[in-house]
Motif scaffolding. Structure first.
Motif, PDB file in Angstrom:
ATOM      1  N   PHE A 171      -8.274 -34.411 -15.943  1.00 19.98           N
ATOM      2  CA  PHE A 171      -8.068 -34.365 -17.382  1.00 19.98           C
ATOM      3  C   PHE A 171      -6.830 -33.533 -17.725  1.00 19.98           C
ATOM      4  N   ASN A 172      -6.251 -33.860 -18.875  1.00 22.56           N
ATOM      5  CA  ASN A 172      -5.104 -33.118 -19.403  1.00 22.56           C
ATOM      6  C   ASN A 172      -3.947 -33.047 -18.405  1.00 22.56           C
ATOM      7  N   PRO A 182      -5.560 -38.081 -21.198  1.00 22.76           N
ATOM      8  CA  PRO A 182      -6.801 -37.778 -21.907  1.00 22.76           C
ATOM      9  C   PRO A 182      -7.511 -36.577 -21.315  1.00 22.76           C
ATOM     10  N   ASN A 183      -8.432 -36.001 -22.086  1.00 27.55           N
ATOM     11  CA  ASN A 183      -9.231 -34.887 -21.608  1.00 27.55           C
ATOM     12  C   ASN A 183     -10.720 -35.201 -21.777  1.00 27.55           C
ATOM     13  N   ASP A 186     -12.109 -36.843 -24.851  1.00 29.06           N
ATOM     14  CA  ASP A 186     -11.826 -38.257 -25.072  1.00 29.06           C
ATOM     15  C   ASP A 186     -12.900 -39.130 -24.432  1.00 29.06           C
ATOM     16  N   GLY A 234      -6.036 -40.094 -16.556  1.00 26.78           N
ATOM     17  CA  GLY A 234      -6.301 -41.286 -17.343  1.00 26.78           C
ATOM     18  C   GLY A 234      -7.273 -42.250 -16.704  1.00 26.78           C
ATOM     19  N   ILE A 251      -9.330 -44.312 -18.925  1.00 28.89           N
ATOM     20  CA  ILE A 251      -9.678 -43.490 -20.084  1.00 28.89           C
ATOM     21  C   ILE A 251      -8.440 -43.363 -20.959  1.00 28.89           C
ATOM     22  N   LYS A 252      -8.608 -43.520 -22.244  1.00 26.47           N
ATOM     23  CA  LYS A 252      -7.480 -43.402 -23.166  1.00 26.47           C
ATOM     24  C   LYS A 252      -7.678 -42.228 -24.117  1.00 26.47           C
ATOM     25  N   ARG A 253      -6.574 -41.681 -24.547  1.00 25.96           N
ATOM     26  CA  ARG A 253      -6.642 -40.624 -25.555  1.00 25.96           C
ATOM     27  C   ARG A 253      -7.134 -41.212 -26.872  1.00 25.96           C
ATOM     28  N   LYS A 254      -7.951 -40.420 -27.582  1.00 27.97           N
ATOM     29  CA  LYS A 254      -8.493 -40.880 -28.858  1.00 27.97           C
ATOM     30  C   LYS A 254      -7.818 -40.143 -30.009  1.00 27.97           C
ATOM     31  N   ASN A 257      -9.578 -36.983 -31.435  1.00 26.68           N
ATOM     32  CA  ASN A 257      -9.888 -35.838 -30.579  1.00 26.68           C
ATOM     33  C   ASN A 257      -9.572 -34.549 -31.343  1.00 26.68           C
TER      34      ASN A 257
END
Length: 384
Positions: A171-172, A182-183, A186, A234, A251-254, A257
């Motif tokens: 993450f991050n 993403p973290n 997300d 990600g 995984i995508k950033r939201k 968040n």
């Protein structure tokens, strides 16, 4: 200056011997090993995931390793926490782990923190390291580690296990284009209700599984530090040990968040136990471990009920009547309503769930939750 002379300046003779297979590895060599030597990694938790993480990071030659854990080695740890042995039972985990790692690699520095990672100390500790590897086993710590890493701009190499399944992600992570990945928030915007997801003590875990997942975390840490390969930023790797199957999800950033979305609302660390529902006012009556001892000393008539699972009860108990939470409806008729009934579990979370259920479904008014559970009681008194 030839290559051999250059390596002698960076690595001692002992290091050259220890890292020989890395030096001969095409695509890794002395350049990547030099990055590991300069690397600074904080491992949160020295338990099932922390054990392989620490062993492989130390053996690989990560120059500075921090270990934070407040627990002591217990005999029940040994089937999966392979960094420890029977002679270390009762020792602080951070010290026992440090002793083992120094025996594996005397050329690295190890800093220990025998304390909980909290809102008060997380930023100060995490800022000292390049990478954080999260080996924690509870939701408040996972959210704390995530938020601190995002606020401090550090990658968070995440792992988790449950019975026969495991997860790994980074993450991050800031990629080569300077974009933050993403973290944890997300993927999991909010925690599950308190007490809903059981821990390893309640459901068990296949001993080899944390070895697999923790080793994967160590691999990702090494990739982050050295720049080799493709980092799991990600993406989330899921592993099913029974089927020997794995899957990778993106995984995508939201945008919503609260840490780093379009309109962030969190700019500092919060109360994570409250966020995860562990401090909610439930209305359940409680009794302290001292209060329970007073009842015993006064020979007062009361019933002690243990809502843990059978294997937990067999390992240690306080002489209460075993009524596992998973079978509570079948036992409720055996619980009297005319005298005080004290219900306990390992730490007080499941017993609170049990009392709420019994009060709402069956109208009990005489139930008390033992604060801190059997863990708190046995740390203060000897079970009778």
């Amino acid at each position: 200056m030839d290559q051999e002379k250059m390596m002698e300046q960076v690595f001692t003779e002992g290091e050259q011997e220890l890292y020989d297979r890395h030096f001969s590895l095409r695509g890794f060599g002395e350049e990547a090993q030099g990055k590991l030597k300069k690397g600074k990694v904080l491992v949160v938790g020295a338990g099932g995931l922390g054990s392989p993480l620490l062993l492989y990071l130390a053996a690989a030659g990560v120059g500075q390793i921090g270990i934070i854990d407040f627990d002591k080695v217990d005999a029940s740890n040994l089937h999966r926490q392979v960094i420890f042995d029977e002679k270390q039972v009762g020792m602080p985990k951070v010290q026992a782990a440090k002793n083992r790692l120094q025996g594996i690699n005397p050329f690295i520095e190890i800093e220990t923190y025998e304390e909980r990672l909290t809102t008060g100390n997380a930023m100060e500790i995490i800022r000292q390291y390049e990478v954080v590897a999260d080996g924690s086993d509870n939701f408040p710590t996972r959210y704390l580690v995530n938020d601190a890493c995002v606020l401090a701009g550090k990658p968070n190499v995440y792992g988790s296990i449950f019975q026969f399944e495991g997860q790994v992600s980074v993450f991050n992570y800031k990629d080569q284009d300077g974009k933050w990945g993403p973290n944890y928030r997300d993927l999991y915007p909010s925690p599950p209700p308190a007490g809903l997801v059981p821990n390893c003590a309640e459901t068990g875990v296949l001993g080899v599984l944390p070895g697999i997942i923790g080793s994967m975390q160590a691999l990702e840490v090494i990739k982050v530090l050295t720049g080799i390969g493709t980092v799991m930023g990600g993406k989330m790797w899921l592993f099913d040990a029974l089927a020997f199957e794995s899957r990778v999800y993106k995984i995508k950033r939201k945008p919503d968040n609260p840490l780093n979305g379009n309109h962030p609302s969190i700019s500092e660390l919060i109360d994570y136990e409250a966020f995860c529902g562990l401090k909610q006012e439930s209305g359940v009556k409680c009794i302290s471990v001292e209060g329970l001892q007073d009842l015993k000393n006064a020979n007062e008539d009361f019933l002690l009920v243990d809502v843990r699972e059978v294997h937990e009860f067999r390992r240690k108990n306080m002489g209460g009547k075993l009524m596992p939470l998973s079978e509570l409806d079948e036992f409720q008729a055996q619980i009297p309503k005319h005298k005080k009934v004290i219900i306990h579990c390992e730490t007080g979370v499941r017993s609170e769930v049990a009392i709420n259920h019994l009060e709402k479904q069956y109208g009990f008014t005489n139930l008390y939750n033992l604060e801190g559970g059997i863990k708190a009681y046995l740390s203060k008194f000897t079970a009778s």
